[in-house]
Scaffold this motif. Sequence first.
Motif, PDB file in Angstrom:
ATOM      1  N   ARG A   1       0.801  -1.217   0.000  1.00 12.02           N
ATOM      2  CA  ARG A   1       0.000   0.000   0.000  1.00 12.02           C
ATOM      3  C   ARG A   1       0.843   1.280   0.000  1.00 12.02           C
ATOM      4  O   ARG A   1       0.328   2.346  -0.304  1.00 12.02           O
ATOM      5  N   ASP A   2       2.086   1.188   0.355  1.00 11.52           N
ATOM      6  CA  ASP A   2       2.934   2.388   0.399  1.00 11.52           C
ATOM      7  C   ASP A   2       4.368   1.985   0.088  1.00 11.52           C
ATOM      8  O   ASP A   2       4.963   1.182   0.806  1.00 11.52           O
ATOM      9  N   PHE A   3       4.933   2.555  -0.991  1.00 10.91           N
ATOM     10  CA  PHE A   3       6.292   2.221  -1.419  1.00 10.91           C
ATOM     11  C   PHE A   3       7.071   3.523  -1.604  1.00 10.91           C
ATOM     12  O   PHE A   3       6.624   4.413  -2.327  1.00 10.91           O
ATOM     13  N   ARG A   4       8.219   3.628  -0.930  1.00 11.50           N
ATOM     14  CA  ARG A   4       8.996   4.866  -0.977  1.00 11.50           C
ATOM     15  C   ARG A   4      10.473   4.585  -1.270  1.00 11.50           C
ATOM     16  O   ARG A   4      11.054   3.638  -0.752  1.00 11.50           O
ATOM     17  N   ILE A   5      11.044   5.431  -2.114  1.00 14.41           N
ATOM     18  CA  ILE A   5      12.488   5.424  -2.370  1.00 14.41           C
ATOM     19  C   ILE A   5      12.982   6.847  -2.193  1.00 14.41           C
ATOM     20  O   ILE A   5      12.387   7.782  -2.731  1.00 14.41           O
TER      21      ILE A   5
ATOM     22  N   PHE B   1      23.631   5.148 -18.784  1.00 17.09           N
ATOM     23  CA  PHE B   1      22.535   5.948 -18.236  1.00 17.09           C
ATOM     24  C   PHE B   1      22.737   6.072 -16.726  1.00 17.09           C
ATOM     25  O   PHE B   1      23.117   5.106 -16.059  1.00 17.09           O
ATOM     26  N   SER B   2      22.493   7.241 -16.199  1.00 21.44           N
ATOM     27  CA  SER B   2      22.602   7.441 -14.757  1.00 21.44           C
ATOM     28  C   SER B   2      21.652   8.542 -14.311  1.00 21.44           C
ATOM     29  O   SER B   2      21.350   9.467 -15.082  1.00 21.44           O
ATOM     30  N   THR B   3      21.185   8.417 -13.095  1.00 19.35           N
ATOM     31  CA  THR B   3      20.356   9.450 -12.491  1.00 19.35           C
ATOM     32  C   THR B   3      20.561   9.443 -10.986  1.00 19.35           C
ATOM     33  O   THR B   3      20.657   8.376 -10.374  1.00 19.35           O
ATOM     34  N   ALA B   4      20.649  10.639 -10.391  1.00 20.51           N
ATOM     35  CA  ALA B   4      20.823  10.785  -8.945  1.00 20.51           C
ATOM     36  C   ALA B   4      20.719  12.270  -8.588  1.00 20.51           C
ATOM     37  O   ALA B   4      21.176  13.119  -9.370  1.00 20.51           O
ATOM     38  N   PRO B   5      20.126  12.562  -7.450  1.00 20.03           N
ATOM     39  CA  PRO B   5      19.348  11.645  -6.609  1.00 20.03           C
ATOM     40  C   PRO B   5      17.934  11.497  -7.130  1.00 20.03           C
ATOM     41  O   PRO B   5      17.370  12.427  -7.701  1.00 20.03           O
ATOM     42  N   LEU B   6      17.359  10.325  -6.935  1.00 19.18           N
ATOM     43  CA  LEU B   6      16.007  10.035  -7.392  1.00 19.18           C
ATOM     44  C   LEU B   6      15.139   9.672  -6.187  1.00 19.18           C
ATOM     45  O   LEU B   6      15.568   8.921  -5.309  1.00 19.18           O
ATOM     46  N   SER B   7      13.931  10.225  -6.135  1.00 22.60           N
ATOM     47  CA  SER B   7      12.993   9.910  -5.059  1.00 22.60           C
ATOM     48  C   SER B   7      11.660   9.496  -5.666  1.00 22.60           C
ATOM     49  O   SER B   7      11.215  10.056  -6.666  1.00 22.60           O
ATOM     50  N   LEU B   8      11.026   8.513  -5.048  1.00 22.92           N
ATOM     51  CA  LEU B   8       9.764   7.986  -5.550  1.00 22.92           C
ATOM     52  C   LEU B   8       8.848   7.664  -4.381  1.00 22.92           C
ATOM     53  O   LEU B   8       9.293   7.120  -3.362  1.00 22.92           O
ATOM     54  N   ARG B   9       7.570   8.023  -4.525  1.00 26.27           N
ATOM     55  CA  ARG B   9       6.560   7.575  -3.561  1.00 26.27           C
ATOM     56  C   ARG B   9       5.349   7.095  -4.327  1.00 26.27           C
ATOM     57  O   ARG B   9       4.814   7.804  -5.170  1.00 26.27           O
ATOM     58  N   LEU B  10       4.927   5.869  -4.006  1.00 22.91           N
ATOM     59  CA  LEU B  10       3.800   5.241  -4.673  1.00 22.91           C
ATOM     60  C   LEU B  10       2.843   4.739  -3.608  1.00 22.91           C
ATOM     61  O   LEU B  10       3.224   3.961  -2.729  1.00 22.91           O
ATOM     62  N   ARG B  11       1.603   5.205  -3.657  1.00 19.27           N
ATOM     63  CA  ARG B  11       0.608   4.818  -2.673  1.00 19.27           C
ATOM     64  C   ARG B  11      -0.641   4.276  -3.362  1.00 19.27           C
ATOM     65  O   ARG B  11      -1.013   4.751  -4.428  1.00 19.27           O
ATOM     66  N   GLY B  12      -1.266   3.294  -2.725  1.00 15.84           N
ATOM     67  CA  GLY B  12      -2.487   2.707  -3.268  1.00 15.84           C
ATOM     68  C   GLY B  12      -2.565   1.237  -2.917  1.00 15.84           C
ATOM     69  O   GLY B  12      -1.599   0.637  -2.454  1.00 15.84           O
ATOM     70  N   ASP B  13      -3.725   0.654  -3.132  1.00 12.44           N
ATOM     71  CA  ASP B  13      -3.911  -0.771  -2.883  1.00 12.44           C
ATOM     72  C   ASP B  13      -3.455  -1.532  -4.121  1.00 12.44           C
ATOM     73  O   ASP B  13      -4.226  -1.760  -5.046  1.00 12.44           O
ATOM     74  N   MET B  14      -2.194  -1.932  -4.118  1.00 11.05           N
ATOM     75  CA  MET B  14      -1.617  -2.571  -5.295  1.00 11.05           C
ATOM     76  C   MET B  14      -1.975  -4.050  -5.418  1.00 11.05           C
ATOM     77  O   MET B  14      -1.493  -4.737  -6.311  1.00 11.05           O
ATOM     78  N   SER B  15      -2.822  -4.546  -4.506  1.00  7.53           N
ATOM     79  CA  SER B  15      -3.281  -5.922  -4.602  1.00  7.53           C
ATOM     80  C   SER B  15      -4.625  -6.015  -5.317  1.00  7.53           C
ATOM     81  O   SER B  15      -5.064  -7.102  -5.672  1.00  7.53           O
TER      82      SER B  15
ATOM     83  N   ARG C   1      -8.322  -3.288  -9.829  1.00  5.52           N
ATOM     84  CA  ARG C   1      -8.360  -1.908 -10.298  1.00  5.52           C
ATOM     85  C   ARG C   1      -8.190  -1.007  -9.091  1.00  5.52           C
ATOM     86  O   ARG C   1      -8.806  -1.209  -8.048  1.00  5.52           O
ATOM     87  N   THR C   2      -7.356   0.000  -9.219  1.00  3.42           N
ATOM     88  CA  THR C   2      -7.097   0.870  -8.084  1.00  3.42           C
ATOM     89  C   THR C   2      -6.609   2.230  -8.558  1.00  3.42           C
ATOM     90  O   THR C   2      -6.150   2.385  -9.701  1.00  3.42           O
ATOM     91  N   ASP C   3      -6.711   3.204  -7.700  1.00  2.93           N
ATOM     92  CA  ASP C   3      -6.134   4.523  -7.957  1.00  2.93           C
ATOM     93  C   ASP C   3      -4.786   4.604  -7.258  1.00  2.93           C
ATOM     94  O   ASP C   3      -4.683   4.335  -6.060  1.00  2.93           O
ATOM     95  N   LEU C   4      -3.752   4.980  -8.019  1.00  6.60           N
ATOM     96  CA  LEU C   4      -2.409   5.091  -7.473  1.00  6.60           C
ATOM     97  C   LEU C   4      -1.966   6.549  -7.476  1.00  6.60           C
ATOM     98  O   LEU C   4      -2.198   7.274  -8.443  1.00  6.60           O
ATOM     99  N   ALA C   5      -1.354   6.941  -6.383  1.00  8.46           N
ATOM    100  CA  ALA C   5      -0.766   8.278  -6.295  1.00  8.46           C
ATOM    101  C   ALA C   5       0.742   8.122  -6.449  1.00  8.46           C
ATOM    102  O   ALA C   5       1.391   7.409  -5.672  1.00  8.46           O
ATOM    103  N   LEU C   6       1.309   8.773  -7.465  1.00  2.00           N
ATOM    104  CA  LEU C   6       2.723   8.598  -7.779  1.00  2.00           C
ATOM    105  C   LEU C   6       3.429   9.952  -7.844  1.00  2.00           C
ATOM    106  O   LEU C   6       2.943  10.883  -8.479  1.00  2.00           O
ATOM    107  N   ARG C   7       4.574  10.037  -7.168  1.00  6.78           N
ATOM    108  CA  ARG C   7       5.414  11.233  -7.253  1.00  6.78           C
ATOM    109  C   ARG C   7       6.859  10.792  -7.462  1.00  6.78           C
ATOM    110  O   ARG C   7       7.406  10.016  -6.682  1.00  6.78           O
ATOM    111  N   LEU C   8       7.458  11.297  -8.553  1.00  6.95           N
ATOM    112  CA  LEU C   8       8.823  10.921  -8.903  1.00  6.95           C
ATOM    113  C   LEU C   8       9.644  12.178  -9.151  1.00  6.95           C
ATOM    114  O   LEU C   8       9.237  13.048  -9.924  1.00  6.95           O
ATOM    115  N   ASP C   9      10.784  12.272  -8.482  1.00  4.78           N
ATOM    116  CA  ASP C   9      11.704  13.395  -8.655  1.00  4.78           C
ATOM    117  C   ASP C   9      13.084  12.859  -9.017  1.00  4.78           C
ATOM    118  O   ASP C   9      13.607  11.970  -8.343  1.00  4.78           O
ATOM    119  N   ALA C  10      13.674  13.389 -10.097  1.00  6.68           N
ATOM    120  CA  ALA C  10      15.033  13.034 -10.491  1.00  6.68           C
ATOM    121  C   ALA C  10      15.769  14.336 -10.805  1.00  6.68           C
ATOM    122  O   ALA C  10      15.450  15.008 -11.794  1.00  6.68           O
TER     123      ALA C  10
END
Length: 214
Positions: free
Chosen positions: A155-159, A175-189, A192-201
């Motif tokens: 339900r909550d995955f963070r990097i 290919f390289s990227t840094a720093p990278l941050s990710l947050r993914l929230r939702g019922d991934m089981s 069908r579900t709504d996912l909230a995703l935020r990615l910063d690179a």
Amino acid sequence: MKKSFRIAAIVAAVLLAVIIVAPMALRGRVAEIVKREANAMLTAKLDFEKLNISLLRHFPHASVELKGLTLVGTERFEGDTIVAARRISVVVDLLSFFGDEGFEVSKVILAAPALHAHKLADGAVNWDVMKPSDEEPDEETEEQSESSSFRLQLRDFRISDASIRYEDDSTRMAFSTAPLSLRLRGDMSAERTDLALRLDARQMRFVSGGIPLL
């Protein structure tokens, strides 16, 4: 009444002591087992500085935390750090261990992970670290595997502050990227579900054929 209350208080105190002491007493043994079993299945070397188990921090969920994890290559990739992470935290529902619907993991946190994928000119890759299995599964084993498929509820995955690097010597691509941050929230089981995703690179680099393109 007083006697019953006293007995209940003693039982509660014992249970609380077990919840507090058991993880502390077992974590050294658990860490040893994890390292031994993982390295028995890998051609690379897995290691970590510390393993913590807590039954109180996210009660009624349990939390497992690895600090200073590294996966280092061997043989042709000797000394090549494939994966490293300052901290990996997993929060899991204890009751899900006693059911048959899969483990319910409510949260996974990867703090400062570093991933280095390297492909040599002859096609060898450093992430191919699983030892080949000598046993061929029979029909009965395959049927059992299909009927008892592992399902993970997340339900909550963070990097945070991740570093990713890929190198292909055969095509001179990188290919390289840094720093990278990710947050993914939702019922991934769910189906069908709504996912909230935020990615910063903040920084990204791409080279192909030795020519910087990005």
